[in-house]
Write an enzyme that holds these catalytic residues in place. Structure first.
Site, PDB file in Angstrom:
ATOM      1  N   LYS A  66       0.879  -1.155  -0.076  1.00 10.32           N
ATOM      2  CA  LYS A  66      -0.022   0.060   0.014  1.00 10.32           C
ATOM      3  C   LYS A  66       0.948   1.305   0.128  1.00 10.32           C
ATOM      4  O   LYS A  66       0.601   2.040  -0.707  1.00 10.32           O
ATOM      5  CB  LYS A  66      -0.905  -0.068   1.252  1.00 10.32           C
ATOM      6  CG  LYS A  66      -1.925  -0.936   0.969  1.00 10.32           C
ATOM      7  CD  LYS A  66      -2.743  -1.325   2.480  1.00 10.32           C
ATOM      8  CE  LYS A  66      -3.664  -2.453   2.493  1.00 10.32           C
ATOM      9  NZ  LYS A  66      -4.495  -2.600   3.465  1.00 10.32           N
ATOM     10  N   GLN A 110      -4.031  -1.288   9.916  1.00 16.87           N
ATOM     11  CA  GLN A 110      -4.054  -2.541   9.307  1.00 16.87           C
ATOM     12  C   GLN A 110      -4.561  -3.459  10.251  1.00 16.87           C
ATOM     13  O   GLN A 110      -4.125  -3.739  11.330  1.00 16.87           O
ATOM     14  CB  GLN A 110      -2.496  -3.204   8.930  1.00 16.87           C
ATOM     15  CG  GLN A 110      -2.103  -4.341   8.221  1.00 16.87           C
ATOM     16  CD  GLN A 110      -3.015  -4.493   6.922  1.00 16.87           C
ATOM     17  OE1 GLN A 110      -2.807  -3.478   6.082  1.00 16.87           O
ATOM     18  NE2 GLN A 110      -3.762  -5.350   6.466  1.00 16.87           N
ATOM     19  N   ASP A 133     -10.567   3.532   4.542  1.00 15.14           N
ATOM     20  CA  ASP A 133     -11.253   2.262   4.483  1.00 15.14           C
ATOM     21  C   ASP A 133     -12.732   2.093   4.517  1.00 15.14           C
ATOM     22  O   ASP A 133     -13.228   1.123   4.234  1.00 15.14           O
ATOM     23  CB  ASP A 133     -10.607   1.313   5.711  1.00 15.14           C
ATOM     24  CG  ASP A 133      -9.213   0.657   5.242  1.00 15.14           C
ATOM     25  OD1 ASP A 133      -9.041   0.265   4.048  1.00 15.14           O
ATOM     26  OD2 ASP A 133      -8.381   0.382   5.996  1.00 15.14           O
TER      27      ASP A 133
END
Ligand code: NDP
Length: 301
Positions: A66, A110, A133
């Site tokens: 990412k 994460q 997200d």
């Protein structure tokens, strides 16, 4: 889009392989151009802050990918690496710092987090404007109501793949296998919306669903997100269905999806491979959300 060689007369039709890697690369290139235009017009250079707790090797690889993708798209990325012993309070403090840091536009925590940390409390602490997200209940609510601030990365990536392969979603029966907050539920919520690559009749199936194969065989579009290697066999697929395989499973040192791919390509009309299908799209959609987050915080959108 790559295709298998044309089948001979007596072999079944082979599915179109939906090349997520190539589609994601194109989207990332477009995003890089949009970032430069945005910055040239006085906008902030989008900045993603990633938080990685502990030393799960798979998570470390995901975060590194990412970060690299951000940099390639001309965005800034910062990695905050914390030991597995980090307490919930320490992690909350970091999230609050990132929330109030005006130079940070997107925050990514994460998952999974170590067991002693309450995941939902951490995700809820991310300020909704930086929630790239799309996990925060405020953003999930807006998305379900059809007025999204951000779109959830993996489900939106699947939608982009459906669009890219020309799947007719409007009026189709879509069956979503899995009801997680990250994939299954938001996937179903997107497909049932009024709008493009949507307007589907959606069924959500899960581990308590009865007669699963009977239901999946009715799917014009089958999205598999259960985390069980090769679970979806050819007899569970309607001939001509479009199959999107979200699963990433390790089997005998190989990555495989939730769908028995070699069997499914002879029955589906289009299918995503694993790897190289949904995975690269998730990252591309994260970048898209990070640019949007910068615009939101610049008060441009
Ligand atoms: P979860 O484990 O959170 O959810 C799995 C879902 O599948 C649950 O709803 C579960 O049902 C259902 N399920 C499990 N077993 C069965 C079964 N035998 N029959 C029917 N339903 C079943 O997983 P995620 O949604 O987070 O992830 C799913 C997969 O997608 C994983 O392989 C993951 O690695 C992958 N993934 C890939 C991403 C990408 O970028 N490509 C991103 C995110 C995930 P119940 O709720 O009843 O337990």
């Amino acid at each position: 889009m790559t295709r298998f060689p044309l089948p001979s007369k007596d072999t079944p039709v082979t599915a179109q392989i939906i090349d997520g890697k190539a589609i994601a690369a194109r989207i990332r290139q477009e995003l890089a151009a949009q970032v430069e235009t945005y910055v040239a017009s006085g906008g902030s250079r989008p900045h993603l802050a990633a938080v990685l707790v502990g030393d799960d090797p798979a998570s470390a690889v995901y975060v590194r990918n990412k970060e690299r993708a951000c940099q390639q798209a001309g965005m800034l990325s910062t990695l905050h690496r914390l030991p597995a012993s980090t307490t919930q309070e320490e992690l909350l403090t970091l999230v609050q710092q990132l929330n109030s840091d005006a130079s940070v536009h997107g925050i990514l925590v994460q998952l999974p987090l170590p067991k002693h940390i309450h995941e939902t409390s951490i995700l809820d602490a991310v300020t909704p404007l930086k929630d790239v997200d799309c996990f925060h209940p405020e953003n999930v609510g807006l998305m379900v109501q059809g007025r999204p601030r951000f779109l959830p990365c993996t489900p939106h990536g699947c939608q982009e793949l459906l669009a890219a392969c020309g799947a007719k979603v409007d009026g189709a029966h879509a069956v979503v296998l899995g009801r997680s907050e990250i994939v299954g539920k938001p996937m179903a919520a997107l497909l049932v919306q009024k709008g493009d690559v949507a307007n589907a009749t959606v069924t959500i199936a899960h581990s308590r669903t009865r007669n699963l194969a009977e239901i999946t065989r009715q799917a014009d579009i089958l999205i598999a997100a259960i985390g069980k290697p090769n679970f979806v066999t050819a007899d569970m697929i309607k001939p001509g269905a479009v199959v999107i395989d979200v699963g990433i499973n390790r089997l005998n040192d190989q990555l495989v999806g939730d769908v028995d791919y070699p069997a499914a390509i002879d029955i589906a009309s289009a299918i995503t491979p694993v790897p190289g299908g949904v995975g690269p799209m998730t990252i591309a959609m994260l970048l898209k959300n990070t640019l949007r987050a910068a615009r939101l915080q610049d008060n441009v959108d």
